[in-house]
Every structure is written in structure tokens, then in C-alpha cells.
Write a protein that holds these residues in place. Structure first.
Motif, short mmCIF file in Angstrom:
data_model
loop_
_atom_site.label_atom_id
_atom_site.label_comp_id
_atom_site.label_asym_id
_atom_site.label_seq_id
_atom_site.Cartn_x
_atom_site.Cartn_y
_atom_site.Cartn_z
N LYS A 68 21.36 18.32 -21.81
CA LYS A 68 20.31 17.37 -22.19
C LYS A 68 20.73 15.95 -21.83
O LYS A 68 19.90 15.16 -21.34
CB LYS A 68 20.04 17.47 -23.69
N ARG A 69 21.99 15.61 -22.05
CA ARG A 69 22.48 14.27 -21.74
C ARG A 69 22.40 13.98 -20.25
O ARG A 69 22.16 12.84 -19.84
CB ARG A 69 23.93 14.15 -22.22
N ARG A 70 22.59 14.99 -19.44
CA ARG A 70 22.62 14.82 -17.99
C ARG A 70 21.23 14.92 -17.35
O ARG A 70 21.06 14.55 -16.19
CB ARG A 70 23.56 15.84 -17.36
N THR A 71 20.28 15.42 -18.07
CA THR A 71 18.94 15.59 -17.51
C THR A 71 18.31 14.24 -17.21
O THR A 71 18.34 13.33 -18.04
CB THR A 71 18.05 16.38 -18.48
N ILE A 72 17.72 14.12 -16.04
CA ILE A 72 17.18 12.84 -15.58
C ILE A 72 15.67 12.87 -15.64
O ILE A 72 15.01 13.72 -15.02
CB ILE A 72 17.67 12.54 -14.15
N THR A 73 15.11 11.94 -16.40
CA THR A 73 13.66 11.84 -16.54
C THR A 73 13.23 10.38 -16.43
O THR A 73 14.00 9.47 -16.74
CB THR A 73 13.19 12.39 -17.91
N PHE A 74 11.98 10.18 -16.00
CA PHE A 74 11.44 8.84 -15.86
C PHE A 74 10.07 8.78 -16.51
O PHE A 74 9.42 9.81 -16.74
CB PHE A 74 11.32 8.46 -14.37
N HIS A 75 9.61 7.57 -16.81
CA HIS A 75 8.29 7.37 -17.37
C HIS A 75 7.59 6.21 -16.68
O HIS A 75 8.25 5.34 -16.07
CB HIS A 75 8.37 7.11 -18.88
N VAL A 76 6.29 6.20 -16.77
CA VAL A 76 5.51 5.12 -16.19
C VAL A 76 5.69 3.85 -17.03
O VAL A 76 5.58 3.89 -18.26
CB VAL A 76 4.02 5.49 -16.12
N GLY A 77 5.97 2.76 -16.37
CA GLY A 77 6.13 1.50 -17.08
C GLY A 77 7.50 0.90 -16.89
O GLY A 77 8.23 1.21 -15.94
N GLU A 78 7.87 0.02 -17.82
CA GLU A 78 9.13 -0.72 -17.74
C GLU A 78 10.28 0.07 -18.37
O GLU A 78 10.09 1.13 -18.95
CB GLU A 78 8.99 -2.07 -18.47
N GLU A 79 11.46 -0.49 -18.22
CA GLU A 79 12.66 -0.07 -18.95
C GLU A 79 13.08 1.37 -18.71
O GLU A 79 13.50 2.08 -19.62
CB GLU A 79 12.49 -0.33 -20.46
#
Length: 484
Positions: free
Chosen positions: A302-313
């Protein structure tokens, strides 16, 4: 060099208060040294003692070092001349054959139009092999680690010491002791962890290795080596009866060099998120497979899983060598940064750049940041453990020798936690605007050095019964301009 003219004036005048029926002469407060003797003050340390600022050593910076300011305060109480091995100009660094030496660049100045620090025009007139004659009270050596102060021949390795050492074979401590100091200041040990930290932890933690001659430039000094060296330095300085003031070490993670660049500076739109999610899908799936095989825990997956979201930060993606090595399964050691990781200051101009002009290869996003751009949480902990050990040594030896003690670690924590208010200024650690630090993010500004000098004077007063006054921070600027 004496800035605090008002105290010299006070010392030479008497004030008269008048009433209706008599006159009373009120004598000015006499500035005294108490049980200390400031007649021959010698300062030892690293770049802070030297007055390094804006990523260089230059005349005005040297004159505004905390050691130079402290010497001016000592002069009010019988202190003698404080000789400084001045550089040749206010450009900074070294030149060779009329060309600036790349390892020693010119100082930085802040370009308000672009909101970026730039190097002043060079080259400097300070030659790499120039040598000064005579003895010097300020023996702060930029780049020096604790064991360097007792290393014979260090003058051949460090041009800052080489330009004023009594010989190529001497040691810093030997040249200091030879002057017969009546009082000394010692602030050393920061570089024993700093170069490891600023390099993003690419060096080696040498804890357990008692031979500093085998260390690399970016390594952490073994705490036992530090303790032995520090004891020898203090014993040498006090052998003739000198009194002194020492300071412990702040945690490096409070420096703007490690706080100016956030761990999550990436803005993304929906299309970019979709592309990145697809790009890291195979990596994320492989982590789940590794967890199902027992190669890593579910928590690490879980710590290594890479995810992104729309928006800042969105956090940057980094390489972390402290993760379980899954190279045998063809899985690299990637994860996204957290607030416990420290992105180094130079990364501000690197994150988001393209690799080879490829719009799909973005540093810190689709291409993980290499180790040198990030001091990871595990590396931060290594630095912290070493610093704690060094500080225990410093405080113990200071107590055993009856030396004045400056808790620089606590001062830095106050600067980080809301700031320190003096003379109407709130001194903080914010990069550029905080007032405490210069443009290199590590070394103090002129006003920052003045604040440090006041803390040193206060410690001396408390230990030796002197009554040295504070300098007024209003007299010291925050940043040096392009032209000096």
C-alpha cells in the motif's frame, strides 16, 4: 567593524538628571567581562563561524559573521582586536587563472523580477592558492567537519584554511592554541551530518567505523569519533586556562534547504491523471502480486502504490532504497513522497522538467526522483540519531569544563514554530522571506547572524557574569543586494 556605536558613546558620557532642588549624576552602566577575559578571543567552527552566506564566503559576509559581531560586543568589555582572514572581494568563491572555480561559485543575489536567486557576476579576485600571512582570530572553516579541525595537512585539502594556515602540515586546533586564546567560541559538528543531508543521503552512515580517513565527503561521522575529537579540541583550547562558549546542533530538517520545496507540488488535470494511472498500472499490479507471494507485507504494498488525483498537491514519485529490494521480481523501489520526506532545495528547478525533451517523461512524476533529490524519512532519522549523539557529547563536555552553552537546537525549533521576535522583527525559517536564512537555504542572513551573536552573548553573560549588550537587529539587513 564596530557597529554598536551607541554603547561606546554611553560608556564615555555621564547623564545628568535635574530636579527642583538638586542635581543627580547617573553613571552609565559599565560593560564588564565578569569572570571571563576577552582580550584574545579566538573563534573555531565551520562556515557559520566564518560568516558564509548566500552560498559563498565574501568580505561583507565575514564581517557580519556571528563571531565578528560577538567580537565587537567583547570589545566593549576589554576585548582585543579580532583579525579575520578576509577574502579579496564581495564576489565570493575562488578563481584560478582568472576563471571562477566551478566548485566555489560566486555568491547569490535575489532577482525580484524573476523571483529567483542568481549568481553575481564573476570571477572573484580571490585566488585558489592565495596565502595570507599572520595569525587570525576567526578560524571558522567552511566545509570543516569535527575531525578536520585536528587533521594534519587539512590546509592542502581545504583552500579556505589553506589561505591562512601557518603551514601546510598544521591543524586548525594547533594554530588556534598557538595564539594563547583567553576566550574561545566553538560551534562544530553541523557538517558531520549536513553534507549527507544536502546530498539527499547519497553518502554512507559511518556509525561503527572509527577511521574517519576512510570516510567519503557525504558521510555521517561516527558518534564515537565525534566524541573523541570534540573532547580533544576542547582540552586543547582550555589547556592554557581559556574560558569559552560552545553550541549544540539543530536538526537539519528545520533548514529552508529542506522545507522550501513541498513533497506534493504537482498539479494535474484529468487527462494527465488518466495517462499516469495507466503508466503505473503494471507497477501497482506487481506490488499486489509480490504481497500475495509474501515478498512484502500488504502495508508495504500500500505504501508503494502510486496514485494521482485531479487538482493540486499531488506528491512526487521517488526512488527509495530503504524499501524491500524486489529487483529479483523486476519491481523497482518506487513510492510517492510523504510529509516525512524532505525534498532538497535544488529540486525546485528540476521537478517537472522533461527528460530528453519527451513530454511523457516528467521528472518527479512519470520519472521518479533519484536519491540525491530527496532526504527520505529513514535518512532523516539517521541524521537525527547522529545529531542527538553529538549534542549529548557537546552538552556533557560543556558542563564538565564549565563552559557557556548555547542551545542552538532549541533556538531553531523556536524559529520553526512561530518564530522569534526581536527589535520588532519576527525571525522565521521561511525561505527568502523569513529573515533568518540566506539564499542558499542553509546559512544565516546578516540579521540571522546578529540574532545568533545575541544568543551567544546571553550564554556568556549567564555563565561568566558579564553584561554584554545585545546588538540591534535593525542594523543588519536580511539579504545582500547584487552590488555591494
Amino acid at each position: 567593524m564596530i557597529r554598536n556605536f551607541k554603547w561606546l558613546l554611553v560608556a564615555s558620557l555621564a547623564f545628568t538628571a535635574c530636579s527642583d532642588d538638586d542635581e543627580t549624576t547617573i553613571a552609565p552602566e559599565v560593560i564588564t567581562s565578569g569572570q571571563a577575559d576577552f582580550s584574545n578571543y579566538v573563534a573555531l567552527g565551520d562556515s557559520f563561524a566564518a560568516g558564509y552566506s548566500d552560498n559563498a564566503l565574501f568580505v561583507m559576509g565575514q564581517q557580519n559573521a556571528y563571531t565578528s559581531i560577538l567580537a565587537q560586543q567583547f570589545m566593549l568589555a576589554g576585548g582585543g582586536e579580532f583579525n579575520i582572514p578576509l577574502m579579496a572581494d564581495n564576489i565570493g568563491g575562488f578563481s584560478s587563472g582568472g576563471v571562477q572555480v566551478p566548485q566555489f561559485p560566486t555568491r547569490l543575489w535575489f532577482n525580484a523580477d524573476t523571483s529567483t536567486p542568481l549568481n553575481v557576476d564573476g570571477p572573484t579576485t580571490t585566488g585558489l592558492t592565495d596565502h595570507l600571512t599572520g595569525s587570525f582570530n576567526n578560524m571558522g572553516i567552511p566545509g570543516a567537519k569535527s575531525f578536520h579541525l585536528v587533521t594534519p595537512g587539512y590546509a592542502t585539502l581545504n583552500p579556505y584554511f589553506g589561505r591562512f594556515a601557518s603551514s601546510t602540515s598544521t591543524t586548525v586546533v594547533a594554530d588556534a592554541v598557538a595564539q594563547g586564546p583567553s576566550f574561545f567560541s566553538l560551534w562544530i559538528g553541523g557538517n558531520d551530518v549536513l553534507s549527507y543531508a544536502t546530498s539527499g543521503g547519497i553518502g554512507t552512515n559511518q556509525t561503527g567505523n572509527l577511521d574517519p580517513s576512510t570516510y567519503g565527503g557525504n558521510d555521517i561521522t561516527d558518534p564515537n569519533v565525534f566524541a573523541n575529537v570534540y573532547s580533544n579540541i576542547v582540552n586543547g583550547l582550555t589547556s592554557g586556562g581559556a574560558k569559552g562558549v560552545v553550541a549544540n546542533l539543530p536538526y537539519v530538517n528545520a533548514l529552508p534547504y529542506f522545507t522550501a520545496v513541498p513533497y506534493n507540488p504537482v498539479p494535474l488535470d484529468a487527462q494527465s491523471v488518466a495517462l499516469l494511472t495507466a503508466a503505473y498500472a503494471q507497477y501497482n499490479d506487481a506490488l499486489q502480486l509480490a504481497a500475495s507471494m509474501g515478498a512484502i507485507t500488504a502495508a508495504e504494498a500500500k505504501r508503494r502504490t502510486i496514485t494521482f488525483h485531479v487538482g493540486e498537491e499531488n506528491p512526487v514519485v521517488i526512488v527509495d532504497s530503504y524499501l524491500t529490494n524486489l529487483s529479483g521480481l523486476g519491481i523497482p523501489s518506487y513510492r510517492q513522497a510523504t510529509a516525512d520526506d524532505l525534498i532538497v532545495l535544488p529540486a525546485r528547478s528540476f521537478i517537472g522538467t522533461l527528460v530528453g525533451g519527451n513530454a511523457q517523461a516528467i521528472n518527479g512524476v512519470s520519472v521518479p526522483l533519484a536519491d540525491n533529490w530527496v532526504l527520505t524519512v529513514d535518512e532523516v532519522n539517521e541524521v537525527r540519531i547522529a545529531t542527538d549523539s553529538y549534542n549529548a557529547t557537546i552538552q556533557s563536555i560543556a558542563a564538565s569544563k564549565g563552559l557557556a552553552f548555547v542551545d542552538a537546537k532549541a533556538i531553531m525549533e523556536d524559529l520553526l514554530d512561530g518564530g522569534i521576535v526581536r527589535n520588532g522583527y519576527t525571525m522565521k525559517t521561511d525561505y527568502v522571506t523569513g529573515g533568518m536564512f540566506s539564499l542558499d537555504g542553509v546559512h544565516p542572513s546578516p540579521r540571522g547572524y546578529a540574532l545568533i551573536a545575541n544568543f551567544f552573548a546571553a550564554a556568556v553573560n549567564a555563565t561568566y557574569g558579564s553584561n554584554l549588550p545585545d546588538v540591534d537587529l535593525t542594523d543588519y539587513r536580511i539579504l545582500y543586494p547584487k552590488q555591494l
